[in-house]
Structures are given as structure tokens and as C-alpha cells.
Write a protein that holds these residues in place. Sequence first.
Motif: not given
Length: 294
Positions: A117-121, A103-110, A93-100, A158-162
Motif C-alpha cells: 500500500r503506497v503513499f507517494a509524494c 517522480g514518474a513512478g518507476r519504483f511506485t509501480e513495482l 507485500r502487505g506493508r505500508s510504504v511512504l515513497e518520497v 513499515d517502509f520509507v523509501v527515498c
Amino acid sequence: MRVPPELRCREHGLPLASDTDEVEASSSLRCGEGCGVPVVGGIPRFVGPSSYASGFGLQWVAFRKTQLDSHTGTGISRERLARCLGGSVEVVRGRSVLEVGCGAGRFTELMLGAGARVFACDLSQAVEANHANCRHFPDYFVCQADVRQLPAAPGSFDFVVCLGVIQHTPDPEETIAALARQVRPGGTLVIDHYTHGFPANFAQRALRRVLTRLPARAAKSATLAVARALLPVHRFSWSQARGRWRLRRHLRKFSPLVDYYDAYPQLGEKLLAEWALLDTHDTLTDYYKHLRTA
């Protein structure tokens, strides 16, 4: 969808800007040196349409909502993400997240729903499914890009999620190093990887050797044809009727279909069938499948 402050031109490392307030309404993004990045379907594209991940792109477009908790009415994806984040999705919450490898967004939407704040690729056209599923969130951005050449300022997140990705890239060590470069000091890198105990029976291993040699569309068609042919047998085994456990035991040993009945019976018959088709394709057509110990 607005341009995030971390977005950078890969050639010059300069910020990229749109000629309109919204990325979707722009035809390209440009840096101060004049480099242009095309925006196709409302999504910036830093790579071409074909890659080793093309099969995954076809898969996620075809099964756009299958694993979304908002679609299944379960907490399966949330439970996995919370476990990987150390116990709670609310830490973003309130953090910047890079999601690498979004996919279709199963974790992005959560993560968006938790206030990140999600930067997805993603390398594949899965970004189109992700965009369709998540574009209504205000703090969302998605682009098509390669993890080895991420269009983002190093040390920015703040978070990089892969999750569910590294084992499918050409060089896992190179991938992990690229991800680590994006974490700001004191930030958190969240990754996972297949282990040497990854379940695969003889039929799955044999079919994968054939399917990974086919073009992505042909492999998808062949895989889903096999999976749909086997589904009625697996459905029959889901019944609690006396003696059918023996059939299930043999199916687990010999069938190439990935079956989640024992793991997620709460999905119900229709969604169990969708998950079986999706993950059978995922398991049999991934071009790279690296395994490792912790």
C-alpha cells in the motif's frame, strides 16, 4: 484513490477527509479544524507549483514512461529497487510504504505490483506523471508535498523509501531526519545518495553552472537541444564497427550527453536515446547536487 489513514493536516496534525469517496472527485480535503487542501487534477497539493524541483517536474511529465519497467520490457528499475530493499521487492507485500520523491513512478509501480500500500509524494508536478502511470492500482495514493513538511502522521509506515532524491534537496541531513520520523518502530528506512565519485566531465560541470541559472522551462529547452544535437554522434559510436570504441572513449570524456549504451545495451536504440535525453536533463539542471561518503 482513497484518502490513506496516515494523511494529516500539516497545521493541526489532524486526519484529512474528502467530501466524496474518491479523492479525484473532490475539490479539497479538510481537517476537523476546517483547514483546506486543494485537490487539483485529482491530486492533493500541499505546496505551490514552483520550487527548486520545478525542473524535475517538467522532466518527468515529458518522460512519463521512459524508466518504467512496464514500458521498457526490462528489469532495470526492479533490480535497483530490489538491491536497495535488501534483495527482493517482495518484502513490501502487505506493508505500508511512504515513497518520497516518487517522480514518474518507476519504483511506485513495482511496489504496488508487489502488493504494497503506497503513499507517494513529490515536491514537483512529477506527481501528475506518477498519477497517470499508477492510478489504476487500488492501494495507491499520491500528493504534492515537501519532504521537510510531510503531510503524514509520524511513525506510521513499515517502509520509507527515498531513492535518487536526497542529494537534490537543500539540506540532506534535514531530509534524512524528516524521513526517519515517518518510520514506525521496527520499520525500514531505504535511502541512497550520490557519492564523491559521481561521474561528471568538464562539459557537464560547465553547462550545469549555466543551466541552473535559467528558469526551469528555458533550461529544459536548452538542455534537450544540446542533447538532441549530440545524439547522432553517440548513436554512431554504438555500432560495433572496428575502431569506434576510440570515439566512445572520447565521448565519455568530453561530451555532456549521459550515455547508457555500455550499461544497458538491452534497451535498444530508441530507448537508449530516450534515457540519454532524460538523464542529461537530470544531470545538468538539478538545482542542488550534494555529494557525500557512505
